[in-house]
Design an enzyme around this catalytic site. Structure first.
Site, PDB file in Angstrom:
ATOM      1  N   PRO A   2      59.987   5.531  25.138  1.00  0.00           N
ATOM      2  CA  PRO A   2      59.747   4.865  26.423  1.00  0.00           C
ATOM      3  C   PRO A   2      60.716   5.342  27.493  1.00  0.00           C
ATOM      4  O   PRO A   2      61.919   5.433  27.262  1.00  0.00           O
ATOM      5  CB  PRO A   2      59.964   3.383  26.118  1.00  0.00           C
ATOM      6  CG  PRO A   2      60.352   3.274  24.700  1.00  0.00           C
ATOM      7  CD  PRO A   2      60.457   4.627  24.100  1.00  0.00           C
ATOM      8  N   GLU A   3      60.188   5.681  28.664  1.00  0.00           N
ATOM      9  CA  GLU A   3      61.022   6.012  29.815  1.00  0.00           C
ATOM     10  C   GLU A   3      60.898   4.879  30.826  1.00  0.00           C
ATOM     11  O   GLU A   3      60.285   3.854  30.541  1.00  0.00           O
ATOM     12  CB  GLU A   3      60.587   7.360  30.397  1.00  0.00           C
ATOM     13  CG  GLU A   3      60.898   8.522  29.453  1.00  0.00           C
ATOM     14  CD  GLU A   3      60.853   9.872  30.140  1.00  0.00           C
ATOM     15  OE1 GLU A   3      61.164   9.932  31.337  1.00  0.00           O
ATOM     16  OE2 GLU A   3      60.509  10.862  29.487  1.00  0.00           O
ATOM     17  N   HIS A  92      57.224  -3.559  10.801  1.00  0.00           N
ATOM     18  CA  HIS A  92      58.543  -3.164  11.279  1.00  0.00           C
ATOM     19  C   HIS A  92      59.180  -4.240  12.149  1.00  0.00           C
ATOM     20  O   HIS A  92      59.859  -3.940  13.127  1.00  0.00           O
ATOM     21  CB  HIS A  92      58.478  -1.837  12.045  1.00  0.00           C
ATOM     22  CG  HIS A  92      57.870  -0.723  11.257  1.00  0.00           C
ATOM     23  ND1 HIS A  92      58.488  -0.185  10.163  1.00  0.00           N
ATOM     24  CD2 HIS A  92      56.700  -0.068  11.406  1.00  0.00           C
ATOM     25  CE1 HIS A  92      57.717   0.768   9.666  1.00  0.00           C
ATOM     26  NE2 HIS A  92      56.625   0.856  10.405  1.00  0.00           N
ATOM     27  N   ARG A 111      61.748   2.999  13.734  1.00  0.00           N
ATOM     28  CA  ARG A 111      62.864   3.912  13.435  1.00  0.00           C
ATOM     29  C   ARG A 111      64.223   3.271  13.652  1.00  0.00           C
ATOM     30  O   ARG A 111      65.246   3.852  13.299  1.00  0.00           O
ATOM     31  CB  ARG A 111      62.713   5.189  14.263  1.00  0.00           C
ATOM     32  CG  ARG A 111      61.452   5.955  13.848  1.00  0.00           C
ATOM     33  CD  ARG A 111      61.300   7.243  14.590  1.00  0.00           C
ATOM     34  NE  ARG A 111      62.383   8.182  14.294  1.00  0.00           N
ATOM     35  CZ  ARG A 111      62.506   9.368  14.861  1.00  0.00           C
ATOM     36  NH1 ARG A 111      61.630   9.760  15.762  1.00  0.00           N
ATOM     37  NH2 ARG A 111      63.506  10.160  14.544  1.00  0.00           N
TER      38      ARG A 111
END
Ligand SMILES: [Zn+2]
Length: 271
Positions: A2-3, A92, A111
């Site tokens: 994500p930016e 997750h 992650r």
């Protein structure tokens, strides 16, 4: 990853959903996501707080708890979602924050490069002060850019991506912004002229604003259940298009590596 536009998209959604909610039980399933205090202390810390608002600083989601703030950085794969408490989670799950009204704020991260932490007023000011200018704020001007670039010999594309100078302009948006500005990404920052600086400011702002309007480039395509790309991906003009014709002049677009990252540009239009 994500930016700024992706984080802004999430923040705008959350700012409609969260203000006014009171935090109930907090469950930390992945303690390594919590920074600054132990998972148990973090959970106790949040419990009972009322959420005042949700904003963004750089690529972080800032939840105002009145005096304190919960900061969330999504890392590579983090997602912050509001769900009904009886909805099954999507995998997750790292942190589950119960809200009144039968809802939950859930942080998922495959992650686990993301992080959550709480800051008081003083720590907030110190942290905020170390971050660069927000590219969508009134502080990001041509005058500021010319002055900040000073004598820097760093290539303008790499310069724009330095979070201590300008926040949230990642690899995609730096390439796209400089293409819209017609400025060669290899140019040293100090060589930017008074005529080019407004074009860079405008180019970066325009590409970020467009991406926010289309709900981001990378984040939505990552989570889209239909496997479709995010709304902005189709509007990219140079990024990841080596060898394709430039949309302005038709010359083949080029790819180079700067600071370990790919840069895409038109060697004919960008001077
Ligand atoms: Zn061109």
């Amino acid at each position: 990853m994500p930016e700024l536009p992706e984080v802004e998209t999430i923040v705008r959604d959350l700012s409609h959903l969260l203000p006014g909610a009171r935090i109930g039980k907090v469950e930390v399933l992945r303690p390594d996501l919590i920074e600054g205090e132990a998972a148990e202390a973090f959970a106790k810390h949040l419990k009972g707080k009322r959420i005042r608002g949700v904003t963004r600083r750089a690529k972080n989601i800032v939840t105002d708890l009145g005096g304190e703030r919960l900061l969330v950085n999504l890392g590579m794969t983090g997602r912050l979602l509001v769900a009904r408490a009886d909805e099954p989670d999507t995998g997750h799950l790292g942190v589950r924050i119960a809200l009144d009204g039968g809802r939950e704020l859930r942080y998922h991260d495959a992650r686990r490069f993301g992080r959550l932490w709480i800051v008081g007023e003083e720590a907030w000011r110190a942290w905020d002060g170390e971050l660069g200018v927000e590219p969508l704020s009134d502080d990001f001007t041509a005058e500021w850019l010319l002055q900040a670039a000073g004598r820097s010999r760093v290539a303008i594309k790499t310069w724009l991506m330095d979070q201590a100078r300008v926040v949230g302009v990642g690899n995609i948006y730096a390439s796209e912004g400089l293409f819209r500005a017609g400025v060669d990404p290899r140019r040293p920052a100090h060589s930017i002229t008074a005529e080019e600086a407004p074009r860079i400011v405008e180019g970066v702002r325009r590409v970020l604003t467009d991406a926010i309007e289309h709900r981001g480039t990378t984040f939505l395509d990552y989570r889209d259940a239909r496997g479709e790309r995010g709304g902005f991906a189709a509007r990219l003009q140079v990024y990841d298009q080596e060898g394709e014709p430039c949309p302005v002049c038709g010359a083949p677009l080029e790819r180079i590596v700067q600071g370990g990252r790919s840069t895409f540009f038109c060697g004919a239009c960008q001077t």
